[in-house]
Design an enzyme around this catalytic site. Structure first.
Site, PDB file in Angstrom:
ATOM      1  N   HIS A  89     -11.782  -5.158   8.716  1.00  0.00           N
ATOM      2  CA  HIS A  89     -12.590  -4.971   7.504  1.00  0.00           C
ATOM      3  C   HIS A  89     -13.771  -4.032   7.706  1.00  0.00           C
ATOM      4  O   HIS A  89     -14.641  -3.932   6.840  1.00  0.00           O
ATOM      5  CB  HIS A  89     -13.095  -6.319   6.987  1.00  0.00           C
ATOM      6  CG  HIS A  89     -12.026  -7.193   6.424  1.00  0.00           C
ATOM      7  ND1 HIS A  89     -11.152  -7.885   7.225  1.00  0.00           N
ATOM      8  CD2 HIS A  89     -11.663  -7.468   5.150  1.00  0.00           C
ATOM      9  CE1 HIS A  89     -10.312  -8.572   6.461  1.00  0.00           C
ATOM     10  NE2 HIS A  89     -10.597  -8.333   5.206  1.00  0.00           N
ATOM     11  N   GLU A 140       0.797  -1.229   0.000  1.00  0.00           N
ATOM     12  CA  GLU A 140       0.000   0.000   0.000  1.00  0.00           C
ATOM     13  C   GLU A 140       0.830   1.280   0.000  1.00  0.00           C
ATOM     14  O   GLU A 140       0.475   2.264  -0.651  1.00  0.00           O
ATOM     15  CB  GLU A 140      -0.962   0.000   1.183  1.00  0.00           C
ATOM     16  CG  GLU A 140      -2.058  -1.052   1.087  1.00  0.00           C
ATOM     17  CD  GLU A 140      -1.591  -2.450   1.441  1.00  0.00           C
ATOM     18  OE1 GLU A 140      -0.477  -2.596   1.969  1.00  0.00           O
ATOM     19  OE2 GLU A 140      -2.344  -3.412   1.176  1.00  0.00           O
TER      20      GLU A 140
HETATM   21  C1  LIG Z   1      -2.059  -4.903   4.533  1.00  0.00           C
HETATM   22  C2  LIG Z   1      -3.126  -5.655   3.810  1.00  0.00           C
HETATM   23  N1  LIG Z   1      -3.476  -5.280   2.561  1.00  0.00           N
HETATM   24  C3  LIG Z   1      -4.469  -5.906   1.900  1.00  0.00           C
HETATM   25  C4  LIG Z   1      -5.161  -6.947   2.475  1.00  0.00           C
HETATM   26  C5  LIG Z   1      -6.341  -7.625   1.737  1.00  0.00           C
HETATM   27  N2  LIG Z   1      -5.987  -9.016   1.384  1.00  0.00           N
HETATM   28  C6  LIG Z   1      -6.341 -10.063   2.165  1.00  0.00           C
HETATM   29  S1  LIG Z   1      -5.669 -11.501   1.599  1.00  0.00           S
HETATM   30  C7  LIG Z   1      -4.930 -10.742   0.297  1.00  0.00           C
HETATM   31  C8  LIG Z   1      -4.074 -11.545  -0.637  1.00  0.00           C
HETATM   32  C9  LIG Z   1      -2.921 -12.178   0.102  1.00  0.00           C
HETATM   33  O1  LIG Z   1      -2.192 -13.007  -0.763  1.00  0.00           O
HETATM   34  P1  LIG Z   1      -1.021 -13.910  -0.195  1.00  0.00           P
HETATM   35  O2  LIG Z   1      -0.111 -13.088   0.665  1.00  0.00           O
HETATM   36  O3  LIG Z   1      -0.399 -14.603  -1.341  1.00  0.00           O
HETATM   37  O4  LIG Z   1      -1.714 -14.945   0.784  1.00  0.00           O
HETATM   38  P2  LIG Z   1      -2.809 -16.039   0.379  1.00  0.00           P
HETATM   39  O5  LIG Z   1      -4.154 -15.419   0.559  1.00  0.00           O
HETATM   40  O6  LIG Z   1      -2.559 -16.437  -1.051  1.00  0.00           O
HETATM   41  O7  LIG Z   1      -2.607 -17.174   1.323  1.00  0.00           O
HETATM   42  C10 LIG Z   1      -5.211  -9.368   0.290  1.00  0.00           C
HETATM   43  C11 LIG Z   1      -4.748  -8.415  -0.734  1.00  0.00           C
HETATM   44  C12 LIG Z   1      -4.755  -7.330   3.779  1.00  0.00           C
HETATM   45  N3  LIG Z   1      -5.363  -8.345   4.419  1.00  0.00           N
HETATM   46  N4  LIG Z   1      -3.752  -6.668   4.405  1.00  0.00           N
END
Ligand SMILES: Cc1ncc(C[n+]2csc(CCOP(=O)(O)OP(=O)(O)O)c2C)c(N)n1
Ligand SMILES: Cc1ncc(C[n+]2csc(CCOP(=O)(O)OP(=O)(O)O)c2C)c(N)n1
Ligand SMILES: [Mg+2]
Ligand SMILES: [Mg+2]
Lengths: 382, 338, 338, 382
Positions: free
Chosen positions: B142, B73
């Site tokens: 959220h 971000e």
């Molecule tokens: C700081 C932050 N930014 C955005 C989000 C929203 N978000 C939740 S899961 C996700 C994707 C995460 O991908 P990854 O790190 O590959 O983990 P996975 O879900 O694939 O296990 C996002 C963008 C968040 N939880 N925290």
């Protein structure tokens, strides 16, 4: 020749701390996709290959799959608010938990509910967050397991703190921190890895590279061929391992945990795996990936692979499978009954633990809410 | 100008439209009219955003105009600042309220200050879209309402729509603005429908809107609490109490005139928002009203706001969120006072 | 208990002491009494901090008790959280106000919420020291007053001393507290001296202090504006106006009783702080006073605060900062009203 | 053998994008500390070695040193609020500015005032921030130079944005971003490098490793032997170069800038140098470093080194030196006179550029201040 080539040549003068990266497109592996030992693969220690150890791992894999499947059912029945499935990634969940002793710390993400139950946390408590019943349903200190972390990569620095605290206390405990591939792009991931290396804190950073961050594929997350390569910049060991090969994972994690425990500092591990389900039940994966890709990975299912190997080596047969089936069924049975009953919620809860002692202002607000609803149960019925 | 843009010019016939779609249309129309407008963030491309607000933009305008970013971000915000300096008009999405926190340093120390720092030589016309607020059964992080942090930071415009029309109009205004605008999207209202003919223009940033006229007290609100206040006013009317509902729409700049006009008449004010009450934006509103309408006030200005606790889990949020009952209790207190 | 700690136990004879030294003594005494207390941050080791507040701690307690960290505020905060979970009592330093911004996500999403998230199972007794405020001729980012962001975030205690005694006492209280405490250090007052015998205890967190008694109006202030208000009260007294000066010391928890007691008597209140006025902590104070003392107020509660602009450069800050003149203008308005 | 060694062996399977790190303790270099070409050193292109180019570089070095010295005097005379000296790092300042064309963007930190004047910005405007007269004294767009950045590493993402904007606009301009060694520990550094690589944005990240972050030495900042190694994790070229060797720096930067301009994406460069002065005039370096260390680095002064080389090659002689002395003296003379006169400040300035159009609330506050002070000059006298 370009300066790049020149410094590449000088690369041979690599020093001890200069850990060579694992950017061969093939990760460290023991089993091929059919569950047979792959040639040129790693040579695990005898105890890693001990049939009892592997069978324990297999049971855990089956159990994790069963739990994940049941949780997926529960969310579809509206018993959970949301559920991020780890289907296809069970080997990472099992290997991480089995690599740790009771005094080690585990730092899970929202994706790692299976790791919580594998650690021994009752399913209702493990799923409290995703049920929407509270933010965390278990005592992190009792289980040496931090609350599941949602703000991506923010648990990294917590792992550094736990590891550093253990080191300063002269304790032998290690902190194992889960991340997703997407989380490696966050500043906190970098700060945590770099600080852990500087402090030589006993931390293992385990990245489950399941190829996607919700809809964003890995190639939009990094331009490097391996997430493990980031370790080089921190002066820490970095390993890339097949995340669907429990044997390879076990060997890699054992080495990293032992090194950390022995004062050798942190390790970054990239486990190459795949998220078979959508990001969560609320996601629509059809918008961003082909079913052919999913099929490809289904053929590399971590459970089937180990199962075939164990069957071939005679450690696993139909009776044991049946036994496991029954155990899992009983467990899911219990889950269903436990989740069928909705606990009572009381609005006072909101005010209980904001501070060790509620401020006068909070007490006044609690009175206001009590006046509105009387008993929380009515409130809940509202 | 492309075909799409001339489409945008002629107003389409009124049709039932959700707020999410109105925001999508505002982005699409703005991109069609000005190719310096780019949209980026996490999952805004192929997926169309987790709320589908950017649905179809990549297909329509290509990867270079609407694209997924790495998951970072601060970098998203800083990249937008750099692009704005270069001459682009970036519209970035923070996926959820709490996930804008990692970008705070970029917002507070750069986005808000660049114009002032450079004596106006460099403006950073960035729009930051932030879905905010609770009531959607979201797990922790959220459902935060973080507008108070931004409104307290000089150099930022802070707006939030409560109607489908305003969602479109305010976003177009925000994109046209030479100043950085934090555009808070009330996620609980994303799926609310209204018959709207686009394009629509509902006024300049900095102007509040009277949603319902009343004489006994003024409900000052914005975003998700506007429908709550409308419902409260509806019920109060049945008991003969006429409440005026003032939708601020813009927290910065703030429409002091509209607030004073209304409270000056009614003599009573109840400030309603979802954000944590203590030190929240409602405090600024209550303080201003109490100071500027001191001699007209017949009762203390009261606040109905989020509780001073971390946003609770889904099973508890109905107790946390201001609802019509809580607003009417405050109205009763105000009416029985003085 | 080490020798140092027993030193701390017996009170030393009163001697001229700066606030910086008092804070240093509080850290030293706390570290001597409890070896779970660790101090870390940027340049806090060999250098003793850019303000020398941690001077000598590494020499006295060793690298393991007071150490320099890599330059990464989010990591400093997150590491403190992890160590606190493990059983330590970390006291971390953010080098300057604006440089705490990169740690906001860790503060808002974890430090403030961990106890609530875990139903009290996990407390994070972290103290975050933040030198804040202007008046030291600092270039941009070195003079912000960010207390309003923290005070609006449930789960944090927010305190700030204005006297040498309170600097020592409040910090000891903060370190003893099971809750996270944001400890704002008024950097312009670092070098102010007072005769103090250590250790000293001036009251619990959450209690305000009347610095001067008065009958005509109450000046509600904290940190750097306390001496400003004292000077204003001095001058007002010469014109026969007796101002009460209330030093809040603690923004969270807030001492509502003390505020109401004073304003209830004087009937007039002027809120004074350096932080940006709009949406600032003074808004909460003004709103509360106006609501709770509605019938006692003889004049609108006025605010004297930092201007609603980015903190200006050194050559301009004397115009920005609230001073006695500006406070007295507000007092005049309050006295002539009603 | 351990899994680490195993993956190290497979390391040979490195792919194209896998750039080899420059972690030989010896950085890329052309001149030895005595100003003679070092053997086994880099072989710059002919135009890098063109005497006119090098003499221009030498003049710039001398000029930067003169400017820095004068600024140091000014701060001691109280004409500046604070001054972070770049003494000893002039080669980085000069090489960066000379590597860029007018349409390229430069992103300086508080340490890089010399780069500003080298870019052509008048000294009073360049030093406006440090004088305390305003936050930035020049038009960043006119000079394609962003305001000096104080929040560490936060300028990194801005460089990515400028580079990406240029790329999307089809412009050939490149963004060169300065960082200090300490700033590489910040999350924003990581996010910027990673994003730039993913976007293949035309950005050059230049880290001036001057061994300290205020009082914190490099070994407390990273556990790696080279900051350039971080590039590997981003899949971008990373080079470690002698930051006190203008010739080597010029060659390395030229290659990186050309690659970026040609669409080859970002490069991370670590320039190994040393901060000869304290962090700023307000700092007391004696608290954390030995004078012997300072002496060691003084013997590796970038100006003397190039000077000796140019004298040996005949490009530089006493007359030219005298010429340069005089130029510098004249420039500093002008600086002194310009800084002797204090401009008038007016409180209205504070309100002018908060927004494109002041809000009613700001206009009201401006009136309040005007009422207090009438004309700002009196106010300033206050
Ligand atoms: C700081 C932050 N930014 C955005 C989000 C929203 N978000 C939740 S899961 C996700 C994707 C995460 O991908 P990854 O790190 O590959 O983990 P996975 O879900 O694939 O296990 C996002 C963008 C968040 N939880 N925290
Ligand atoms: C985000 C942030 N944290 C802390 C500071 C305070 N600070 C200013 S300079 C500095 C040291 C920077 O060291 P380095 O990056 O090596 O640059 P150098 O000063 O050596 O050129 C620190 C800690 C800051 N400016 N920004
Ligand atoms: Mg993933
Ligand atoms: Mg440095």
């Amino acid at each position: 020749m370009t300066l790049l080539e020149l410094s590449a040549r000088d690369r041979e003068g690599a020093t001890a701390t200069a850990v060579r990266p694992a950017w061969d497109s093939e990760p460290l592996r023991y089993l091929d996709e059919h569950g047979a030992p792959v040639e040129g693969g790693i040579r695990p220690t005898p105890d890693t290959l001990d049939p009892r150890t592997l069978l324990r791992g297999y049971r855990a894999l089956r159990f994790a799959r069963a739990f994940d499947t049941e949780a997926t059912n529960l969310v579809m029945q509206g018993r959970l608010a949301v559920y991020p499935s780890c289907r296809g990634q069970e080997a990472c969940e099992v290997a991480a938990v089995h690599a740790l002793t009771e005094q080690d710390w585990l730092l899970p993400t929202y994706r790692d509910s299976a790791a919580l139950v594998l650690r021994g946390i009752p399913a209702v408590d493990a799923l409290t967050l995703l049920r929407g019943a509270w933010h965390c349903g278990y005592d992190p200190k009792q289980w040496r397991t931090m609350p599941q972390c949602t703000p991506l990569a923010t648990q990294g620095p917590h792992a550094v703190g736990l590891g550093l605290a253990a080191k300063l206390s002269g304790d032998a405990s290690v902190a194992l921190c889960f991340f997703g591939d997407g989380a490696t792009s966050e500043g906190d991931f970098h700060e945590a890895c770099n600080s852990a290396a500087v402090y030589q804190a006993p931390v293992v950073f385990l990245v489950q590279n399941n190829q996607y961050a919700i809809s964003v594929p890995l190639h939009k997350q990094t331009h490097a061929t391996s997430l493990a390569d980031k370790a080089i910049g921190y002066g820490m060991p970095g390993l890339r391992v097949d995340g669907n090969d429990l044997i390879a994972l076990g060997a890699v994690l054992a080495e990293a945990v032992d090194r950390a425990r022995a004062g050798g500092g942190p390790t970054l591990i990239e486990a190459v795996t795949y998220r078979l389900q959508a990001h969560t039940n609320a996601d629509d994966a059809a918008r961003y990936r082909q079913s052919a890709e999913v099929e490809y990975w289904k053929r590399r299912d971590p459970i089937e692979r180990l199962g075939r190997y164990l069957t071939a080596t005679g450690a696993l047969d139909a009776t044991v499978e049946a036994e496991i089936d029954e155990e899992c069924e009983r467990y899911c049975e219990r889950m269903r009954t436990r989740f069928a009953e909705e606990p009572a919620y009381h609005p006072d809860e909101m005010f209980e633990h904001v501070f060790a002692e509620p401020t006068p202002q909070l007490l006044a607000q609690r009175e206001m809410i009590r006046a509105e609803y009387g008993s929380g149960v009515e409130g809940a019925a509202k | 100008m492309s075909a799409a843009s001339s489409d945008a010019a002629v107003s389409a016939p009124a049709a039932p439209l959700t707020m999410a779609k109105a925001i999508n249309a505002a982005l699409s129309d703005a991109m069609a009219e000005d190719d310096k407008v780019v949209v980026f963030g996490e999952d805004v491309g192929a997926l169309g955003g987790v709320f589908r607000v950017t649905d179809g933009l990549t297909a329509k305008f290509g990867e270079e105009r609407c694209f997924d970013t790495p998951l970072a971000e601060a970098s998203i915000m800083g990249t937008a600042i750099g692009m704005a300096v270069y001459g682009f008009k970036p519209v970035v999405e923070m996926q959820f309220d709490a996930f804008a926190y990692p970008a705070f340093e970029q917002v507070f120390s750069h986005l808000a200050k660049m114009r002032n720092r450079t004596r106006g030589a460099v403006s950073v016309p960035v729009v930051v879209r932030i879905p905010y607020g609770g009531g959607i059964g979201g797990v922790e992080h959220h459902s935060d309402s973080s507008e108070s942090y931004f409104a307290h930071t000089p150099g930022l415009h802070v707006v939030t729509p409560s109607t489908v029309e305003d969602a479109y109009s305010l976003l177009r205004e925000a994109i046209d603005s030479p100043d950085p605008v934090i555009f808070f999207e009330p996620k609980r209202l994303y799926w609310g429908k209204a018959n709207v003919a686009l394009p629509v223009h509902t006024g300049r940033i900095g102007t509040a809107a009277v949603r319902r006229q009343g004489t006994h007290a003024t409900l000052v609100c914005y975003g998700q609490t506007v429908p709550v206040c409308m419902a409260a006013a509806e019920r109060a009317a049945q008991e003969g109490i006429e409440l005026e509902v003032l939708d601020l729409r813009s927290l910065v700049p703030l429409d002091d005139a509209a607030i004073e006009r209304s409270v000056g008449r009614t003599g009573r004010a109840i400030v309603v928002h979802e954000s944590v009450g203590f030190g929240g934006f409602g405090a600024e509103l209550a303080a201003r009203i109490a100071e500027r309408c001191f001699y007209q006030l017949e009762a203390p200005v009261t606040r109905v706001a989020g509780l001073d606790v971390p946003f609770p889990p889904p099973k508890y949020e109905h107790w946390y969120l201001p609802d019509a009952d809580r607003v009417l209790d405050a109205v009763d207190r105000a009416m029985s006072a003085g």
